[in-house]
Design a protein around this motif. Sequence first.
Motif, short mmCIF file in Angstrom:
data_model
loop_
_atom_site.label_atom_id
_atom_site.label_comp_id
_atom_site.label_asym_id
_atom_site.label_seq_id
_atom_site.Cartn_x
_atom_site.Cartn_y
_atom_site.Cartn_z
N LEU A 41 -1.49 7.90 -9.89
CA LEU A 41 -1.73 7.29 -8.57
C LEU A 41 -2.27 8.31 -7.56
CD1 LEU A 41 1.53 5.10 -8.24
CD2 LEU A 41 -0.57 4.59 -9.49
N THR A 42 -3.14 9.17 -8.04
CA THR A 42 -3.63 10.26 -7.19
C THR A 42 -5.13 10.16 -6.92
OG1 THR A 42 -3.94 11.54 -9.21
CG2 THR A 42 -1.94 11.98 -7.94
N ASP A 43 -5.56 10.91 -5.89
CA ASP A 43 -7.00 11.11 -5.69
C ASP A 43 -7.42 12.35 -6.47
OD1 ASP A 43 -6.13 13.28 -4.22
OD2 ASP A 43 -6.75 12.49 -2.27
N LYS A 44 -8.67 12.77 -6.27
CA LYS A 44 -9.21 13.92 -7.00
C LYS A 44 -8.38 15.17 -6.79
CE LYS A 44 -14.08 13.19 -7.11
NZ LYS A 44 -14.78 12.85 -5.90
N LYS A 45 -7.82 15.29 -5.57
CA LYS A 45 -7.08 16.51 -5.25
C LYS A 45 -5.61 16.43 -5.64
CE LYS A 45 -10.13 17.63 -1.45
NZ LYS A 45 -10.40 17.02 -0.15
N GLY A 46 -5.21 15.33 -6.22
CA GLY A 46 -3.80 15.22 -6.64
C GLY A 46 -2.88 14.62 -5.59
N ASN A 47 -3.43 14.15 -4.47
CA ASN A 47 -2.58 13.50 -3.46
C ASN A 47 -2.14 12.13 -3.98
OD1 ASN A 47 -3.00 15.54 -1.38
ND2 ASN A 47 -5.09 14.74 -1.26
N VAL A 48 -0.84 11.88 -3.92
CA VAL A 48 -0.31 10.61 -4.43
C VAL A 48 -0.45 9.50 -3.38
CG1 VAL A 48 1.77 9.45 -5.31
CG2 VAL A 48 1.33 11.86 -5.89
N LEU A 49 -0.99 8.35 -3.79
CA LEU A 49 -1.23 7.20 -2.91
C LEU A 49 -1.84 7.67 -1.58
CD1 LEU A 49 2.10 5.27 -3.63
CD2 LEU A 49 -0.19 4.56 -4.35
N PRO A 50 -2.99 8.32 -1.67
CA PRO A 50 -3.54 8.98 -0.48
C PRO A 50 -3.95 8.03 0.65
CG PRO A 50 -5.16 8.96 -2.25
CD PRO A 50 -3.87 8.49 -2.84
N ASP A 51 -4.63 6.94 0.28
CA ASP A 51 -5.18 6.10 1.33
C ASP A 51 -4.69 4.66 1.27
OD1 ASP A 51 -6.67 8.22 2.28
OD2 ASP A 51 -8.36 7.78 0.93
N ALA A 52 -4.34 4.14 2.43
CA ALA A 52 -4.00 2.73 2.56
C ALA A 52 -5.18 2.10 3.28
CB ALA A 52 -2.73 2.56 3.36
N MET A 53 -5.86 1.16 2.62
CA MET A 53 -7.05 0.57 3.25
C MET A 53 -6.81 -0.87 3.65
SD MET A 53 -10.45 1.92 1.51
CE MET A 53 -11.06 3.51 2.04
N LEU A 54 -7.27 -1.20 4.83
CA LEU A 54 -7.19 -2.58 5.30
C LEU A 54 -8.46 -3.29 4.87
CD1 LEU A 54 -5.83 -1.88 8.89
CD2 LEU A 54 -4.58 -3.05 7.07
N VAL A 55 -8.31 -4.34 4.07
CA VAL A 55 -9.48 -5.14 3.66
C VAL A 55 -9.16 -6.61 3.91
CG1 VAL A 55 -10.26 -3.49 1.89
CG2 VAL A 55 -8.74 -5.37 1.23
N LYS A 56 -10.20 -7.38 4.10
CA LYS A 56 -10.03 -8.81 4.37
C LYS A 56 -9.46 -9.51 3.14
CE LYS A 56 -11.60 -12.29 7.17
NZ LYS A 56 -11.21 -12.39 8.57
N ARG A 57 -8.50 -10.42 3.38
CA ARG A 57 -7.96 -11.22 2.28
C ARG A 57 -9.13 -11.91 1.56
NH1 ARG A 57 -2.96 -12.67 1.50
NH2 ARG A 57 -2.34 -11.99 3.56
N GLY A 58 -9.11 -11.90 0.25
CA GLY A 58 -10.22 -12.49 -0.50
C GLY A 58 -11.24 -11.45 -0.96
#
Length: 391
Positions: free
Chosen positions: A326-343
């Motif tokens: 569950l990491t990004d390239k640098k090893g950060n765990v769950l780095p980003d929470a993104m808001l996206v439109k339902r659907g």
Amino acid sequence: MLLGICGKTNVGKTSFFSACTLVDAEISNRVFTTIKPNFGVTYVRSKCPCKERGVTCKPQNSKCVDGVRYIPVKVVDIAGLVPDAYKGRGLGNMFLTDIMTADALVHIVDISGGTDINGNPCPVGTHNPLDDIEFFRREIDYWVLGIIKKNIDHISKRMIVNKEKLSEGLYKQLSGLGVSTEHVERCIEKSGLDVNSPEEKFLEFSRTLMEDSKPVITAGNKIDIPQAEEIFNAVKDKIKDIIPCSADSELALRKAAEKGIISYMPGGGDFEIRGNATEKQLAALESIRNVLKNFGSTGVQKIIDTAVFSLLEMIVVYPVENEHKLTDKKGNVLPDAMLVKRGSTALDLAFKVHEDIGKRFISAVDARSGKSVAANHILKDGDIISIKAGR
Ligand SMILES: Nc1nc2c(ncn2[C@@H]2O[C@H](COP(=O)(O)OP(=O)(O)O)[C@@H](O)[C@H]2O)c(=O)[nH]1
Ligand SMILES: [Mg+2]
């Protein structure tokens, strides 16, 4: 995404803005996250998957406090609306232009009825908050109507000379309001509009267009004032999406938390006294505790969360590079929470992460099931997704 805080003068817009942007150092990197004088950053809350996954997360674009993710959202404190702003009164058009840049509006109303239509204080209970709702809509609708009226001859000419459709002409004039051609077409149909329709039809069209494209949540502010609850209960069923709130209380709590006097998390239903407080401070805090007891919270955070998740229909998705760790390239765990439109689909997310990743999209993996999903896979709230892109 931008939330616009608006309403008459003296209803508590700036208090609401200050309260929702004053964030504890634990959540924000800067203490007072104002970008420009009236632009700031607030946060929506969402359950972070870290606890359920048994991992320690290392957020980059957001913050996690005790399993609650705080995700930044921009807000703007819009100048006070005065009657006939659409005719240019007060800050008139500037106000309305600012409104149009926002994706959703938080309409602050003094629910104690202690502010008259011009924004002057009046005895509590003497002004009907329903008038403010009506006036607010009217100003916006007439403003849109004004734009149309100014351009209708031009639109009509182009329809004859260039064989343009009415929807194309209207869209060109109104695209600044964040509406699409399809949306304009739908509203033309709904209101049965043609180029020779009388003014009322154009007004109806403006209202339909704005209702759909600029969702409004009403903040029934100053609920801490004793008579306010009764007024709130009398009007709440007549107003779509209204939440009671006390911006003053939220601001006081966040300030006290910042000074270490209390421990309090935005949106919380209670607080604990931690540090030394004067008797006066303690008395003020105890009266705020009553507001929390009565309404569950001060309402400020609930309004922000409702605007984003309910009105704007956003969900939170966690893109990761490695679906096992569950990491990004640098090893950060769950780095980003993104808001996206339902659907939104996996491909939409890929484009949101980076245009290049969107263009090179091959597939995506749902980290929970470990299964590969296709480009058109619809995302769910809280999904953890790894996007596989080609070279
Ligand atoms: N009792 C009470 N007063 C409030 C609340 N929010 C704002 N006020 C008061 O209302 C007045 C106007 O507030 P302000 O935020 O400047 O309003 P604005 O003109 O709409 O930006 C100030 O005296 C605030 O202290 C609230 O939740 N409860
Ligand atoms: Mg103000």
